[in-house]
Design an enzyme around this catalytic site. Structure first.
Site, PDB file in Angstrom:
ATOM      1  N   TYR A  89     -19.038 -13.025   6.483  1.00 31.52           N
ATOM      2  CA  TYR A  89     -18.368 -11.769   6.306  1.00 31.52           C
ATOM      3  C   TYR A  89     -18.835 -11.367   4.968  1.00 31.52           C
ATOM      4  CZ  TYR A  89     -14.409  -8.556   5.065  1.00 31.52           C
ATOM      5  OH  TYR A  89     -13.743  -7.382   4.727  1.00 31.52           O
TER       6      TYR A  89
HETATM    7  N1  NAP Z   1      -7.853  -5.817   4.764  1.00 26.65           N
HETATM    8  C1  NAP Z   1      -8.546  -6.044   3.561  1.00 26.65           C
HETATM    9  O1  NAP Z   1      -8.282  -6.795   2.518  1.00 26.65           O
HETATM   10  C2  NAP Z   1     -10.022  -5.424   3.203  1.00 26.65           C
HETATM   11  C3  NAP Z   1     -10.755  -5.453   2.289  1.00 26.65           C
HETATM   12  C4  NAP Z   1     -11.821  -4.860   2.128  1.00 26.65           C
HETATM   13  C5  NAP Z   1     -12.506  -4.173   2.993  1.00 26.65           C
HETATM   14  N2  NAP Z   1     -11.965  -4.102   4.196  1.00 26.65           N
HETATM   15  C6  NAP Z   1     -12.454  -3.594   5.561  1.00 26.65           C
HETATM   16  O2  NAP Z   1     -11.709  -2.647   5.824  1.00 26.65           O
HETATM   17  C7  NAP Z   1     -11.996  -2.311   7.222  1.00 26.65           C
HETATM   18  C8  NAP Z   1     -10.701  -2.081   8.093  1.00 26.65           C
HETATM   19  O3  NAP Z   1     -10.074  -3.367   7.981  1.00 26.65           O
HETATM   20  P1  NAP Z   1      -8.298  -3.396   8.069  1.00 26.65           P
HETATM   21  O4  NAP Z   1      -8.164  -4.069   6.672  1.00 26.65           O
HETATM   22  O5  NAP Z   1      -7.967  -1.965   8.129  1.00 26.65           O
HETATM   23  O6  NAP Z   1      -8.240  -4.427   9.196  1.00 26.65           O
HETATM   24  P2  NAP Z   1      -7.494  -4.033  10.365  1.00 26.65           P
HETATM   25  O7  NAP Z   1      -6.023  -3.554  10.230  1.00 26.65           O
HETATM   26  O8  NAP Z   1      -7.396  -5.405  11.388  1.00 26.65           O
HETATM   27  O9  NAP Z   1      -8.353  -3.004  11.326  1.00 26.65           O
HETATM   28  C9  NAP Z   1      -9.639  -3.456  11.721  1.00 26.65           C
HETATM   29  C10 NAP Z   1      -9.784  -2.328  12.659  1.00 26.65           C
HETATM   30  O10 NAP Z   1     -11.188  -2.585  13.378  1.00 26.65           O
HETATM   31  C11 NAP Z   1     -11.125  -2.479  14.674  1.00 26.65           C
HETATM   32  N3  NAP Z   1     -12.034  -3.343  15.404  1.00 26.65           N
HETATM   33  C12 NAP Z   1     -12.405  -4.623  15.160  1.00 26.65           C
HETATM   34  N4  NAP Z   1     -13.502  -5.105  16.053  1.00 26.65           N
HETATM   35  C13 NAP Z   1     -13.608  -4.024  16.804  1.00 26.65           C
HETATM   36  C14 NAP Z   1     -14.603  -3.714  17.939  1.00 26.65           C
HETATM   37  N5  NAP Z   1     -15.417  -4.535  18.350  1.00 26.65           N
HETATM   38  N6  NAP Z   1     -14.517  -2.515  18.535  1.00 26.65           N
HETATM   39  C15 NAP Z   1     -13.771  -1.470  18.033  1.00 26.65           C
HETATM   40  N7  NAP Z   1     -12.928  -1.494  16.978  1.00 26.65           N
HETATM   41  C16 NAP Z   1     -12.687  -2.729  16.425  1.00 26.65           C
HETATM   42  C17 NAP Z   1      -9.708  -2.752  14.921  1.00 26.65           C
HETATM   43  O11 NAP Z   1      -9.302  -2.160  16.415  1.00 26.65           O
HETATM   44  P3  NAP Z   1      -9.074  -2.802  17.733  1.00 26.65           P
HETATM   45  O12 NAP Z   1      -8.326  -4.075  17.389  1.00 26.65           O
HETATM   46  O13 NAP Z   1      -8.053  -2.039  18.430  1.00 26.65           O
HETATM   47  O14 NAP Z   1     -10.419  -3.121  18.406  1.00 26.65           O
HETATM   48  C18 NAP Z   1      -8.888  -2.094  13.982  1.00 26.65           C
HETATM   49  O15 NAP Z   1      -8.585  -0.690  14.233  1.00 26.65           O
HETATM   50  C19 NAP Z   1     -13.017  -3.639   7.867  1.00 26.65           C
HETATM   51  O16 NAP Z   1     -14.145  -3.230   7.742  1.00 26.65           O
HETATM   52  C20 NAP Z   1     -12.707  -4.759   6.634  1.00 26.65           C
HETATM   53  O17 NAP Z   1     -13.779  -5.256   6.634  1.00 26.65           O
HETATM   54  C21 NAP Z   1     -10.484  -4.665   4.704  1.00 26.65           C
END
Ligand code: NAP
Length: 256
Positions: free
Chosen positions: A157
């Site tokens: 990651y």
């Molecule tokens: N949460 C944290 O602490 C954090 C911190 C820093 C950065 N981020 C980044 O923020 C971004 C969003 O994450 P989040 O925290 O909002 O997590 P989340 O709630 O799990 O959302 C992830 C999103 O990505 C989509 N996704 C994953 N794999 C996919 C695929 N193969 N095709 C299409 N869509 C896909 C999921 O949709 P489906 O399941 O419907 O496919 C979901 O809408 C990510 O890039 C993550 O690395 C998160």
């Protein structure tokens, strides 16, 4: 809400079915953006789309697609441009986490994480670029502070986000003369569905969250709508001189 307007702007958001992507879709719907929402979970995606429509009466285009499948990625760009006639903003936000360092890693985790977090962004961006050049549009990539701070717990990651940061700078350099801006944001910890994908039990998860949040100088998690406001700012005309930059939003985590 930030004083930004997306009237007549077509915004494509990946990972819009949950967390940061869903919050950003809702945020931008209040600014009259024409949205194309991407995710695999149709039910969640449709729920978010209905929520977005409530604000300005503009129904988003719902694209149920897997960003790791090349045919789906091609369909995402094709259907967005067919539907709206153009593309102004690409928000590469979909992402997954995979736990493990080099001692307890496996290639399935590496491939899944790198394919979702980096390869799909490369492909989708490549396909979107001709349309973004035409509209003099912009890109915002959702990275993570793990791309800056070495992580022994989530090696793949961390690598994927470091690669995404450099991708952002390289593509910003290339597309600057075409009038296309490219930036990324690096949130610290947020309570979203991201961690559900780990092997952590509920208790371990709770302990993890407590430790991570407790170690931030501001002693608070980042909220999704705070991240959305930053994304919206970077995607708006207010940021027309900003490109190749990474913005950290982490309650001070990187100060340690
Ligand atoms: N949460 C944290 O602490 C954090 C911190 C820093 C950065 N981020 C980044 O923020 C971004 C969003 O994450 P989040 O925290 O909002 O997590 P989340 O709630 O799990 O959302 C992830 C999103 O990505 C989509 N996704 C994953 N794999 C996919 C695929 N193969 N095709 C299409 N869509 C896909 C999921 O949709 P489906 O399941 O419907 O496919 C979901 O809408 C990510 O890039 C993550 O690395 C998160």
């Amino acid at each position: 809400m930030a004083d930004v307007s997306f009237v007549d702007k077509v915004v494509l958001i990946t990972g819009a079915s949950s967390g940061i992507g869903a919050a950003t879709a809702i945020y931008l719907s209040k600014t009259s953006a024409k949205l194309a929402l991407v995710g695999r979970n149709e039910k969640n995606l449709k729920r978010i789309a209905l929520y977005c429509e409530k604000y300005k009466g503009i129904a988003p285009l719902v694209l149920v697609a897997d960003v790791t499948a090349d045919a789906d990625t091609e369909r995402i760009v094709k259907e967005t441009v067919e539907h709206y006639g153009k593309l102004d903003v690409l928000i590469n936000n979909a992402g997954v986490i995979g736990m493990g360092g080099i001692k307890n890693s496996n290639m399935e985790t590496y491939d899944r994480v790198m394919t979702t977090n980096m390869r799909s962004v490369y492909h989708l961006t490549m396909l979107a670029v001709p349309h973004l050049i035409e509209s003099k549009g912009c890109i915002v990539n959702t990275s993570c502070i793990a791309g800056k701070k070495p992580s022994s717990m989530a090696l793949a990651y961390s690598l994927s986000k470091a690669a995404l940061d450099h991708f952002t700078r390289c593509v910003a350099l290339e597309l600057g003369p075409d009038g296309v801006r490219v930036n990324s944001i690096s949130p610290g910890f947020l309570k979203t569905n991201l961690l559900k994908d780990t092997a952590l039990t509920e208790d371990q998860l709770e302990m993890f969250v407590k430790n991570v949040v407790g170690s931030t100088p501001l002693k608070r998690p980042v909220e999704s709508d705070e991240v959305s406001a930053l994304i919206a700012h970077l995607a708006s005309d207010k940021a027309k001189c900003i490109t190749g930059c990474n913005y950290v939003i982490d309650s001070g985590s990187l100060l340690h």
